[in-house]
Design a protein around this motif. Structure first.
Motif, PDB file in Angstrom:
ATOM      1  N   VAL A  87       0.820  -1.211   0.000  1.00  0.00           N
ATOM      2  CA  VAL A  87       0.000   0.000   0.000  1.00  0.00           C
ATOM      3  C   VAL A  87       0.854   1.262   0.000  1.00  0.00           C
ATOM      4  N   GLN A  90       2.145   2.138  -3.418  1.00  0.00           N
ATOM      5  CA  GLN A  90       1.105   2.826  -4.188  1.00  0.00           C
ATOM      6  C   GLN A  90       0.915   4.255  -3.693  1.00  0.00           C
ATOM      7  N   ILE A 126      -3.764  -6.142  -0.963  1.00  0.00           N
ATOM      8  CA  ILE A 126      -3.697  -4.787  -0.401  1.00  0.00           C
ATOM      9  C   ILE A 126      -5.106  -4.221  -0.294  1.00  0.00           C
ATOM     10  N   ASP A 128      -8.048  -1.213   0.098  1.00  0.00           N
ATOM     11  CA  ASP A 128      -8.222   0.069  -0.586  1.00  0.00           C
ATOM     12  C   ASP A 128      -8.429   1.188   0.435  1.00  0.00           C
ATOM     13  N   ILE A 149      -4.679   0.502  -6.757  1.00  0.00           N
ATOM     14  CA  ILE A 149      -4.668  -0.621  -5.817  1.00  0.00           C
ATOM     15  C   ILE A 149      -4.934  -1.929  -6.566  1.00  0.00           C
ATOM     16  N   ASN A 153      -2.461  -5.117  -6.875  1.00  0.00           N
ATOM     17  CA  ASN A 153      -2.943  -6.444  -6.491  1.00  0.00           C
ATOM     18  C   ASN A 153      -2.879  -7.442  -7.640  1.00  0.00           C
ATOM     19  N   THR A 171      -9.572  -7.243  -0.552  1.00  0.00           N
ATOM     20  CA  THR A 171      -9.789  -5.888  -1.061  1.00  0.00           C
ATOM     21  C   THR A 171     -11.268  -5.533  -1.200  1.00  0.00           C
TER      22      THR A 171
END
Length: 213
Positions: A87, A90, A126, A128, A149, A153, A171
């Protein structure tokens, strides 16, 4: 906050959890983190898992996690390992190609700590963060966060399945935070104990399938 504990005994399974804030359970008591709730849920199913050994810190990227693992004093082998990371790659706008390379290295590290047994490793997708109050107030495009995300993923899922490792997609469940405030901790960003309980419930069947044959 980070935790490295190795308090295993008897015939309990040893459990290593690798990640970031989502693994340590930022903003909730540690017994409400998903590793702790996963172990507790397994114990209720007569699968004895000891206190999780956690290597994680809020804000860690893939590279920072790998660096921390290399400098830690971990046991050479654990019965099971979970990995949830990406995460912060990102969030910081880091390259997804770099993420792939570093995630592959971390996955191999996780497998090594599971004694080379890919069946004993469990990768978690991961969540959101854009669905949270923090995400909505961040000034960033929520749809773009979700898209990114999903892209990260897609990478970790592909690399996980290539190695025949279990992949648990939490997720969609994390996006329920957009309409259910009880799934978000008091900081407005991280999951509440209730959401972590849901994650543990998603992971548990895969764990039971391996260890309760």
């Amino acid at each position: 906050m980070d935790t490295i504990q190795t308090e295993q005994s008897g015939n309990q399974l040893s459990y290593l959890a690798l990640g970031d804030s989502y693994t340590i359970g930022e903003a909730v008591p540690q017994d409400q983190s998903f590793p702790s709730q996963l172990a507790a849920a397994a114990n209720l199913q007569n699968l004895k898992i000891g206190k999780p050994t956690i290597v994680a810190t809020t804000g860690w990227t893939t590279n920072e996690l790998q660096t921390a693992i290399k400098s830690s004093s971990l046991q050479p082998k654990y019965d099971m390992v979970t990995l949830l990371i990406g995460v912060n790659n990102q969030y910081r706008g880091y390259s997804i190609d770099t993420y792939r390379t570093e995630f592959k290295d971390l996955l191999q590290t996780a497998i090594a700590y599971a004694g080379g047994n890919t069946a004993h490793v469990f990768v978690v997708s991961i969540p959101d963060w854009g669905a949270t109050p923090f995400g909505k107030q961040s000034g960033r495009n929520i749809a773009e966060i979700a898209k990114e995300i999903d892209a990260f993923n897609a990478v970790n899922r592909e690399e996980t399945l290539k190695r025949s490792v279990s992949y648990i997609d939490i997720t969609p469940a994390s996006r329920n935070a957009a309409t259910d405030s009880t799934l978000v901790a008091g900081d407005g960003l991280h999951p509440s104990g209730k959401m972590y309980q849901d994650w543990a419930a998603h992971i548990l069947p895969s764990v039971l399938a391996v260890f309760k044959k």
